[in-house]
Design a protein around this motif. Structure first.
Motif, PDB file in Angstrom:
ATOM      1  N   LYS A  85      -4.217  10.922 -11.058  1.00  0.00           N
ATOM      2  CA  LYS A  85      -4.579   9.615 -11.512  1.00  0.00           C
ATOM      3  C   LYS A  85      -3.485   8.476 -11.018  1.00  0.00           C
ATOM      4  O   LYS A  85      -2.404   8.816 -11.137  1.00  0.00           O
ATOM      5  CB  LYS A  85      -4.858   9.534 -13.114  1.00  0.00           C
ATOM      6  CG  LYS A  85      -5.625   8.320 -13.717  1.00  0.00           C
ATOM      7  CD  LYS A  85      -5.358   8.443 -15.076  1.00  0.00           C
ATOM      8  CE  LYS A  85      -6.734   7.988 -15.747  1.00  0.00           C
ATOM      9  NZ  LYS A  85      -6.879   7.916 -17.025  1.00  0.00           N
TER      10      LYS A  85
ATOM     11  N   MET B 200     -12.173   3.504 -12.101  1.00  0.00           N
ATOM     12  CA  MET B 200     -12.219   3.452 -13.678  1.00  0.00           C
ATOM     13  C   MET B 200     -13.055   4.345 -14.495  1.00  0.00           C
ATOM     14  O   MET B 200     -12.863   5.129 -15.196  1.00  0.00           O
ATOM     15  CB  MET B 200     -12.063   2.250 -14.375  1.00  0.00           C
ATOM     16  CG  MET B 200     -10.867   1.219 -14.012  1.00  0.00           C
ATOM     17  SD  MET B 200     -10.573  -0.292 -14.696  1.00  0.00           S
ATOM     18  CE  MET B 200     -10.523   0.156 -16.526  1.00  0.00           C
TER      19      MET B 200
ATOM     20  N   ASP C  96      -5.691   3.805 -13.732  1.00  0.00           N
ATOM     21  CA  ASP C  96      -5.409   3.185 -14.850  1.00  0.00           C
ATOM     22  C   ASP C  96      -4.799   1.758 -14.499  1.00  0.00           C
ATOM     23  O   ASP C  96      -4.403   1.621 -13.432  1.00  0.00           O
ATOM     24  CB  ASP C  96      -4.160   3.801 -15.788  1.00  0.00           C
ATOM     25  CG  ASP C  96      -4.601   4.789 -16.553  1.00  0.00           C
ATOM     26  OD1 ASP C  96      -5.573   5.035 -17.345  1.00  0.00           O
ATOM     27  OD2 ASP C  96      -3.796   5.960 -16.609  1.00  0.00           O
TER      28      ASP C  96
ATOM     29  N   LYS D 119     -14.707   6.775 -13.004  1.00  0.00           N
ATOM     30  CA  LYS D 119     -14.242   8.137 -12.619  1.00  0.00           C
ATOM     31  C   LYS D 119     -12.983   8.736 -13.212  1.00  0.00           C
ATOM     32  O   LYS D 119     -12.550   9.843 -13.083  1.00  0.00           O
ATOM     33  CB  LYS D 119     -14.254   8.303 -11.216  1.00  0.00           C
ATOM     34  CG  LYS D 119     -15.527   8.168 -10.578  1.00  0.00           C
ATOM     35  CD  LYS D 119     -15.436   8.071  -9.015  1.00  0.00           C
ATOM     36  CE  LYS D 119     -16.534   8.239  -8.193  1.00  0.00           C
ATOM     37  NZ  LYS D 119     -16.346   8.405  -6.634  1.00  0.00           N
ATOM     38  N   ASP D 120     -12.513   7.616 -14.107  1.00  0.00           N
ATOM     39  CA  ASP D 120     -11.008   8.129 -14.847  1.00  0.00           C
ATOM     40  C   ASP D 120     -10.206   8.492 -13.632  1.00  0.00           C
ATOM     41  O   ASP D 120      -9.182   9.498 -13.930  1.00  0.00           O
ATOM     42  CB  ASP D 120     -11.275   9.370 -15.788  1.00  0.00           C
ATOM     43  CG  ASP D 120     -10.130   9.253 -16.735  1.00  0.00           C
ATOM     44  OD1 ASP D 120      -9.605   8.181 -17.175  1.00  0.00           O
ATOM     45  OD2 ASP D 120      -9.776  10.309 -17.453  1.00  0.00           O
ATOM     46  N   GLU D 121     -10.117   7.962 -12.696  1.00  0.00           N
ATOM     47  CA  GLU D 121      -9.142   8.061 -11.490  1.00  0.00           C
ATOM     48  C   GLU D 121      -8.045   7.129 -11.650  1.00  0.00           C
ATOM     49  O   GLU D 121      -7.027   7.257 -10.684  1.00  0.00           O
ATOM     50  CB  GLU D 121      -9.825   8.167 -10.054  1.00  0.00           C
ATOM     51  CG  GLU D 121     -10.875   9.186  -9.910  1.00  0.00           C
ATOM     52  CD  GLU D 121     -11.322   9.260  -8.576  1.00  0.00           C
ATOM     53  OE1 GLU D 121     -12.004  10.274  -7.965  1.00  0.00           O
ATOM     54  OE2 GLU D 121     -11.729   7.956  -8.062  1.00  0.00           O
TER      55      GLU D 121
END
Length: 105
Positions: free
Chosen positions: A49, A93, A99, A95-97
């Motif tokens: 991330k 965001m 912050d 894909k939660d890749e």
């Protein structure tokens, strides 16, 4: 993922045994999404991330990081005005890749 009381412990990406923090400062209106993909694409493929420290409103000062057509004009440019970048960040965001953190104004 293991839960220990109120703390959630996540396994490291790709079987790594150490934490890695990737933070990129000064993402702003002038940041081309394709460059971010070039720089961090492999990290995202490996499950890492990236935290982007974003400047929500940037001034077009006389600086090499400001594109020539804006450079030195002293105009203000809001991040939301770069729709291509907003779409890119939104996708990452989801894909939660990434912050997002605010860095300056």
């Amino acid at each position: 993922m293991n839960d220990i009381g109120r703390i959630t412990v996540n396994p490291w990406p790709s079987g790594y045994s150490a934490a890695v923090v990737i933070r990129d400062d000064d993402l702003c209106y002038f940041t081309p999404p394709e460059k971010l993909d070039t720089i961090y694409g492999e990290a995202w493929q490996r499950g890492f991330k990236v935290t982007f420290s974003v400047i929500p409103r940037v001034k077009a000062i006389d600086d090499p990081l400001v594109p020539p057509r804006y450079r030195g004009r002293m105009t203000l440019h809001e991040l939301r005005g770069n729709e291509e970048l907003i779409d890119f960040l939104t996708e990452k965001m989801i894909k939660d890749e990434i912050d997002i953190a605010q860095h300056g104004y």
